[in-house]
Design an enzyme around this catalytic site. Sequence first.
Site, mmCIF file in Angstrom:
data_model
loop_
_atom_site.group_PDB
_atom_site.id
_atom_site.type_symbol
_atom_site.label_atom_id
_atom_site.label_comp_id
_atom_site.label_asym_id
_atom_site.label_seq_id
_atom_site.Cartn_x
_atom_site.Cartn_y
_atom_site.Cartn_z
ATOM 1 N N ASN A 157 -15.729 5.738 -5.830
ATOM 2 C CA ASN A 157 -16.108 4.030 -6.364
ATOM 3 C C ASN A 157 -16.910 2.653 -5.985
ATOM 4 O O ASN A 157 -17.449 1.873 -6.426
ATOM 5 C CB ASN A 157 -14.209 4.483 -6.559
ATOM 6 C CG ASN A 157 -14.308 2.386 -7.689
ATOM 7 O OD1 ASN A 157 -14.253 1.238 -7.255
ATOM 8 N ND2 ASN A 157 -13.941 2.800 -9.063
ATOM 9 N N LYS A 199 1.095 -0.981 0.041
ATOM 10 C CA LYS A 199 -0.426 -0.031 0.259
ATOM 11 C C LYS A 199 0.960 0.879 0.089
ATOM 12 O O LYS A 199 1.660 1.156 0.490
ATOM 13 C CB LYS A 199 -0.818 -0.025 1.265
ATOM 14 C CG LYS A 199 -2.421 0.636 1.370
ATOM 15 C CD LYS A 199 -3.343 -0.096 0.692
ATOM 16 C CE LYS A 199 -4.534 0.962 -0.262
ATOM 17 N NZ LYS A 199 -5.537 0.290 -0.357
HETATM 18 P P1 NAD Z 1 -13.673 7.302 -3.725
HETATM 19 O O1 NAD Z 1 -12.263 8.157 -3.438
HETATM 20 O O2 NAD Z 1 -13.722 6.983 -5.090
HETATM 21 O O3 NAD Z 1 -14.667 7.755 -2.434
HETATM 22 C C1 NAD Z 1 -14.333 7.939 -1.687
HETATM 23 C C2 NAD Z 1 -15.999 8.045 -0.589
HETATM 24 O O4 NAD Z 1 -15.803 8.175 0.416
HETATM 25 C C3 NAD Z 1 -16.063 9.606 -1.567
HETATM 26 O O5 NAD Z 1 -17.995 9.488 -1.935
HETATM 27 C C4 NAD Z 1 -15.434 10.321 -0.390
HETATM 28 O O6 NAD Z 1 -16.885 12.024 -0.663
HETATM 29 C C5 NAD Z 1 -16.519 9.778 0.596
HETATM 30 N N1 NAD Z 1 -16.292 10.045 2.145
HETATM 31 C C6 NAD Z 1 -14.646 10.728 2.463
HETATM 32 N N2 NAD Z 1 -14.323 10.819 3.414
HETATM 33 C C7 NAD Z 1 -16.011 10.201 4.163
HETATM 34 C C8 NAD Z 1 -16.115 10.836 5.463
HETATM 35 N N3 NAD Z 1 -15.345 10.601 6.793
HETATM 36 N N4 NAD Z 1 -17.523 10.012 5.321
HETATM 37 C C9 NAD Z 1 -18.781 9.108 4.508
HETATM 38 N N5 NAD Z 1 -17.774 9.869 3.357
HETATM 39 C C10 NAD Z 1 -17.339 9.527 3.623
HETATM 40 O O7 NAD Z 1 -13.278 5.984 -2.858
HETATM 41 P P2 NAD Z 1 -13.520 4.532 -3.181
HETATM 42 O O8 NAD Z 1 -12.400 3.870 -3.968
HETATM 43 O O9 NAD Z 1 -14.701 4.080 -3.131
HETATM 44 O O10 NAD Z 1 -12.696 4.153 -1.521
HETATM 45 C C11 NAD Z 1 -13.399 3.676 -0.592
HETATM 46 C C12 NAD Z 1 -12.624 2.672 0.385
HETATM 47 O O11 NAD Z 1 -12.771 1.487 -0.314
HETATM 48 C C13 NAD Z 1 -11.723 2.643 0.740
HETATM 49 O O12 NAD Z 1 -11.757 2.103 2.174
HETATM 50 C C14 NAD Z 1 -11.085 2.406 0.140
HETATM 51 O O13 NAD Z 1 -9.476 1.483 0.580
HETATM 52 C C15 NAD Z 1 -11.437 0.799 -0.088
HETATM 53 N N6 NAD Z 1 -11.145 0.429 -1.545
HETATM 54 C C16 NAD Z 1 -11.500 0.303 -2.180
HETATM 55 C C17 NAD Z 1 -11.193 0.046 -3.810
HETATM 56 C C18 NAD Z 1 -11.020 0.566 -4.979
HETATM 57 O O14 NAD Z 1 -11.078 -0.290 -5.931
HETATM 58 N N7 NAD Z 1 -11.195 1.790 -5.224
HETATM 59 C C19 NAD Z 1 -10.641 -1.731 -2.898
HETATM 60 C C20 NAD Z 1 -11.066 -2.224 -2.060
HETATM 61 C C21 NAD Z 1 -10.909 -1.197 -1.369
#
Ligand code: NAD
Length: 447
Positions: free
Chosen positions: A243, A128
């Site tokens: 996402n 990471k």
């Molecule tokens: P992203 O940047 O696309 O979206 C994050 C979302 O969370 C946004 O809508 C943002 O406004 C919201 N957010 C941020 N802070 C917040 C808070 N304090 N309270 C509520 N909402 C909040 O990110 P993502 O890729 O969707 O990642 C989100 C989670 O999923 C993370 O924990 C990430 O590690 C995990 N994840 C993502 C992926 C991927 O492929 N994108 C894969 C595995 C895990």
Amino acid sequence: MKNDVADAGKRVRPSDFAPQNGAANDGDIFTDAIRRLDAAARHLDVDAEVLDQLRIPKSVLQVAIPVRMDDGSLRVFQGYRVRYSDARGPGKGGIRYHPQVSLSEVKALAFWMAFKCAVVGIPYGGGKGGIIVDPRLLSLTELERLSRGFIRQIAPVLGPDVDVPAPDVYTNSTTMAWMMDEFSIISGRKELAVITGKPLELGGSLGRDDATGRGGYYCIKEMEAAEGWNPRDISVAVQGFGNAGQHAARLLHADGYKVVAVSDSRDGWYKPNGLDIPAVIAAKVRTGRLVLPEPDADAQPITNEALLELPVHLLAPSALENQITGKNAARIQAKVILELANGPTTSEADAILQKRGITVVPDILANAGGVTVSYFEWTQNRAGFYWSLDEVHGRLRAIMARSYHEVADTAKEKGTDLRTGAYVLALKRIAEALQPEGPHRREASGK
Ligand code: NAD
């Protein structure tokens, strides 16, 4: 700034990143992550030497990234890359841009990646990275200089067979394109397989954009079949509409699930008879905010804290870690929690949820669809042969369904919750890779 999420170009106030629910109140996040290793080890005959190797990351790099800002000033950002394990293959894991990135968080995220890759049986260790930055306070050109500068600093520890980054919170396919290009310039050849989550034109895979939410959705479809659910009776709340959360909400809604609440860092909405998710997504794409579309004008505003405690069947925390803690776990009313975010539930909260009979589909299974399609992307880059969307979906579904049942069967066999079942399954696989001669050596030596 997600390419496929309408945060694009928005500038947020630093307070938009304020932690929810007293984030990290349950203690240091990496220490908390390691508790899951110890919990799994109690159910397996694993050498202490193997466990010792898994308590400390294989490599940690902390870098300073000087960036010339648009106004001519110089700012120095701090970044990290952690390769947790290479027992089962190269490091693999996203790069996060967020003001609350810390080394402890990056180590925890890298540890979870190592176990996630083992749960779904893909040939990677864990990794990471992160930069301490408010990404949306930077212009696009500043972000590009930051992304390229980061790669220049960490290039010695990257490579298709060494460590392969991907997007995470507030990074996207454009970020990955800049990073792949910078690494290729350094290497003197096109290195498509050094990073995943790239745009399609630069070696990206079809189906990577919604893979994380889709993988979680496939887990729910297995649960639906096992439990005999009628989707129309299942209410869903999704915290975080990026996402991971947005695509899961879209797929569940399309199957008839009643998505009653959604939120992001700034806004949240609750409508007991269900939101029109495609309209919510379209409004977010149009405005960059989670605003109410016409069909949902009667929805009520809701805070992130209140959303977690709604009387829903299925809760999908899809934002950041430490959302369900010792403080609010007793008030969670959902029957099932689908952890699309990494680390949304602390170990203290886990114990409370388990006692209350709440089923948690753990992050290292629920959100593994993202890294699985990243693996497909890396495979396609190396073969120079690209798959159709149907092939990607079919292979993803097969891996998620098989992994869901392997985790459920392990949990049943060991008499544990799904999280411990997932860690036991992963630990067994990692231990066998670290010490392939382990059981045989014991047999041969009669010990
Ligand atoms: P992203 O940047 O696309 O979206 C994050 C979302 O969370 C946004 O809508 C943002 O406004 C919201 N957010 C941020 N802070 C917040 C808070 N304090 N309270 C509520 N909402 C909040 O990110 P993502 O890729 O969707 O990642 C989100 C989670 O999923 C993370 O924990 C990430 O590690 C995990 N994840 C993502 C992926 C991927 O492929 N994108 C894969 C595995 C895990």
